[in-house]
Design a protein around this motif. Structure first.
Motif, short mmCIF file in Angstrom:
data_model
loop_
_atom_site.label_atom_id
_atom_site.label_comp_id
_atom_site.label_asym_id
_atom_site.label_seq_id
_atom_site.Cartn_x
_atom_site.Cartn_y
_atom_site.Cartn_z
N ARG A 92 0.93 4.14 -2.88
CA ARG A 92 0.71 5.56 -2.60
C ARG A 92 1.87 6.41 -3.09
O ARG A 92 1.66 7.46 -3.69
N GLU A 106 0.83 -1.21 0.00
CA GLU A 106 0.00 0.00 0.00
C GLU A 106 0.87 1.26 0.00
O GLU A 106 0.57 2.22 -0.73
N ASP A 107 1.94 1.26 0.80
CA ASP A 107 2.85 2.41 0.83
C ASP A 107 3.51 2.63 -0.53
O ASP A 107 3.64 3.76 -0.99
N LYS A 149 1.79 9.28 -5.95
CA LYS A 149 2.27 10.63 -5.63
C LYS A 149 3.30 11.10 -6.67
O LYS A 149 3.24 12.23 -7.16
#
Length: 151
Positions: free
Chosen positions: A78, A74-75, A82
């Motif tokens: 993200r 998930e990180d 970004k």
């Protein structure tokens, strides 16, 4: 029909034996570890006779549903999103450049293919295909579909 029936019986027996082997494999693995722990084996060979040699193998597996791994996924997602947002214009420019290069490459490949073709070469390739077709023959084989009942 006796040979066909015998093949069907043998294949059916093989399938039943595979199911039986899969059922006892966990217990066999435990037995193999006991042999290794008691130092009765050379290297990873846990069984060896005239019929077979059995070697214990440790295959690497990963759990991608692990909480830490899922959070890192998930990180990563993200951070990737970004970067895509913050670099949208340079990414768009580089994608346009890549597309231009792909078009140039396609044109170069087309030119290359043109340089490597001739009516005579095409004729030879067609003759070869016809000559190869004349060598076509059928080879008999049996497809066996085993029907077995799970117990």
């Amino acid at each position: 029909m006796k040979h066909l029936q015998r093949i069907a019986e043998i294949r059916n027996q093989i399938e039943r034996l595979k199911v039986e082997a899969e059922a006892i494999e966990p217990d066999a693995i435990l037995e193999a570890f006991e042999i290794i722990e008691s130092n009765k084996s050379r290297k990873n060979i846990v069984y060896n006779d005239d019929n077979a040699k059995i070697v214990i193998q440790l295959r690497t597996r990963y759990d991608d549903q692990n909480v830490s791994v899922v959070r890192l996924d998930e990180d990563i997602s993200r951070e990737y999103d970004k970067l895509c947002r913050s670099n949208a214009i340079p990414i768009e420019n580089s994608q346009a450049y890549i597309n231009d290069l792909k078009e140039m490459l396609a044109e170069a490949e087309t030119k290359h293919e043109t340089l490597l073709s001739s009516p005579y070469l095409e004729m030879l390739e067609k003759q070869r295909a016809l000559a190869l077709k004349k060598t076509e023959h059928k080879v008999p084989a049996l497809a066996v579909y085993v029907h077995y009942l799970k117990r």
